[in-house]
Design an enzyme around this catalytic site. Sequence first.
Site, mmCIF file in Angstrom:
data_model
loop_
_atom_site.group_PDB
_atom_site.id
_atom_site.type_symbol
_atom_site.label_atom_id
_atom_site.label_comp_id
_atom_site.label_asym_id
_atom_site.label_seq_id
_atom_site.Cartn_x
_atom_site.Cartn_y
_atom_site.Cartn_z
ATOM 1 N N TYR A 1 0.804 -41.135 0.466
ATOM 2 C CA TYR A 1 1.890 -41.124 -0.518
ATOM 3 C C TYR A 1 2.518 -39.748 -0.687
ATOM 4 O O TYR A 1 2.037 -38.762 -0.151
ATOM 5 C CB TYR A 1 1.476 -41.747 -1.836
ATOM 6 C CG TYR A 1 0.343 -41.178 -2.640
ATOM 7 C CD1 TYR A 1 -0.229 -39.935 -2.394
ATOM 8 C CD2 TYR A 1 -0.158 -41.922 -3.720
ATOM 9 C CE1 TYR A 1 -1.248 -39.453 -3.172
ATOM 10 C CE2 TYR A 1 -1.196 -41.441 -4.504
ATOM 11 C CZ TYR A 1 -1.726 -40.200 -4.232
ATOM 12 O OH TYR A 1 -2.735 -39.730 -5.023
ATOM 13 N N GLU A 2 3.638 -39.730 -1.414
ATOM 14 C CA GLU A 2 4.494 -38.549 -1.569
ATOM 15 C C GLU A 2 5.001 -38.028 -0.225
ATOM 16 O O GLU A 2 5.158 -36.830 -0.019
ATOM 17 C CB GLU A 2 3.764 -37.427 -2.334
ATOM 18 C CG GLU A 2 3.244 -37.835 -3.682
ATOM 19 C CD GLU A 2 4.311 -38.425 -4.596
ATOM 20 O OE1 GLU A 2 5.503 -38.212 -4.341
ATOM 21 O OE2 GLU A 2 3.939 -39.110 -5.554
ATOM 22 N N GLY A 3 5.261 -38.950 0.689
ATOM 23 C CA GLY A 3 5.698 -38.603 2.031
ATOM 24 C C GLY A 3 4.492 -38.538 2.945
ATOM 25 O O GLY A 3 3.628 -37.683 2.777
#
Length: 600
Positions: A439-441
């Site tokens: 997550y978060e890229g």
Amino acid sequence: MPSYKAPVRDMQFVLHDVLGIARYANLSGFSEAGADVVDAVLEEGAKIAERVLQPLNQPGDQEGCHFDNGTVTTPKGFREAYRTFVEGGWPSLTADPDYGGQGMPFVLGFAVNEMMSAANMAFSMYPGLSHGAYEAIHQHGTEEQKKLYLPHLVAGDWTGTMNLTEPHCGTDLGLMRTKAEPQADGSYRITGTKIFISAGEHDLSDNIIHLVLARIVGGPAGIKGVSLFIVPKFIPDAEGKPGARNSLAAGSIEHKMGICANATCVMNYDGATGWLIGEEHKGMRAMFTMMNAARLGVGIQGLAQAEAAYQNGAAYAKDRIQGRSLSGTKAPDKAADPIIVHPDVRRMLMTAKAFTEGARALALWTGLRIDLAHRDPDTGIREANEDVVALVTPVVKGFLTDKGFEVAVMAQQCLGGHGYIKEWGLEQFVRDARIAQIYEGTNGVQALDLVGRKLPANGGRAVMALFGELHKHIAEREGNADLAPLLPPFKAGVDRLQQGTMWLMQNGLSNPENAGAASTDYLHLFGLVALGYMWLQMAETAQAKLKEGTGDAAFYEAKLVTARFFMERMLPDTAAHLAKLESGAANLMALGEDQFGAAA
């Protein structure tokens, strides 16, 4: 039952001795953060992490969140723990005093975040997302928005989220369908569905402030038409208190591999009332403020899970007896020797120790650079530190979470079969650590961001300045007999990073797929050199402390041994990463799509 002991002593060593934060007492925030205050914050943070959050980690994972017709209930004990967290003032630690914050340095906040995440990663995500919302509103909101929302986020009675992803699009946010319709009163009606929304619904706070990406009707297509909106669960009334329920709801919560005590929601917006934050069609600019803060936080999560797993792996290895040492019996009074005598167990534990201590130093070093970028009165110093923070953010996120997961698996391996059994807790650290790579890229996206955006930014100004700093550091220590075992391998690593950077500059522009193919190896090459830089500084500091003859000699001697292990056992991996990135894209891209999948 797993345990956790906050590494306060190690944090003090990095903050006081290696980074020397007392030197910055002239800067806002630091002037109020003397050594006694820093130590008090660390010690009190350790208490809540060890006594309040850690005991809830395994039970919360086993119970998970409960979903009932749009309502989410967190696991037993979480509400009480959150109340304790808020009453202790922890959400306000680094926040702006103008909105009720304590204004402490960001670097100190990074240390506290590690403790909280190591003790209970799922719990720490609730206030963690709120901090990201705070940052976005603080930097891009109107004065009215700041006065309305920030005091509540700082106090912790309201929490925040970020809403990006939709069912049909992940990283490619230009494909999003959530729409925003302008209203006569200046608000917008937000309609659409967002998925994977951490802490999207819960019972911990009085209100939840959603920051939602949406496309204003009639706006430009693609990412250039995306705007950011504040969409509260309860619309604040004239007194700034939670008022009418907004037209949004959690449609479900995900059943996940890890972080089971954090509610990951599908959020449905049905003409919900929202307000623009920042400029129209410039939503990604504001959202990246939130995402960059979150990416650094996720990097710390990777470190934190590695630390917690390492502590439990080491404790088991010292207690479990099995077999005899290859060099002769070490525990003649026992039926067998503890498994920590075996070289391969030592390999795993030393790798874990070298990573966690080096990663902690890198995270805190980055936190200090954020402080300097925000607080130093010299515009040149602020710019230089902004450059380096932008450059290393994908490295902190990608490298620390990739290696953090590997270390959690190594610690689990130390327990053998017991590591696979839930009651011992190691399998939870592995499961929780895994999401940080996603997550978060995803880390592949972090690698592309590093080579495609951060390296060439401003004509390569940031990476060239970093190389200058590294070479200067080496040159000033040439001939230092104490550092003789460490300088040559570190210099070789720096040379490989520079060679890899030049290869990308020469081959990435002519064929973008070369840059894409090289990106992950380059990120790991960069990460290893960054940790090497931290270890060189820690070793030099430890040597100086030993010569002074004050303090815990065993602590400093362990630093020197671990530094040498890193330089001789881990940093040589830079050679493999360089060789792989220089092989180019052809070996990755040659097969046709029909040649992947099940064999014919």
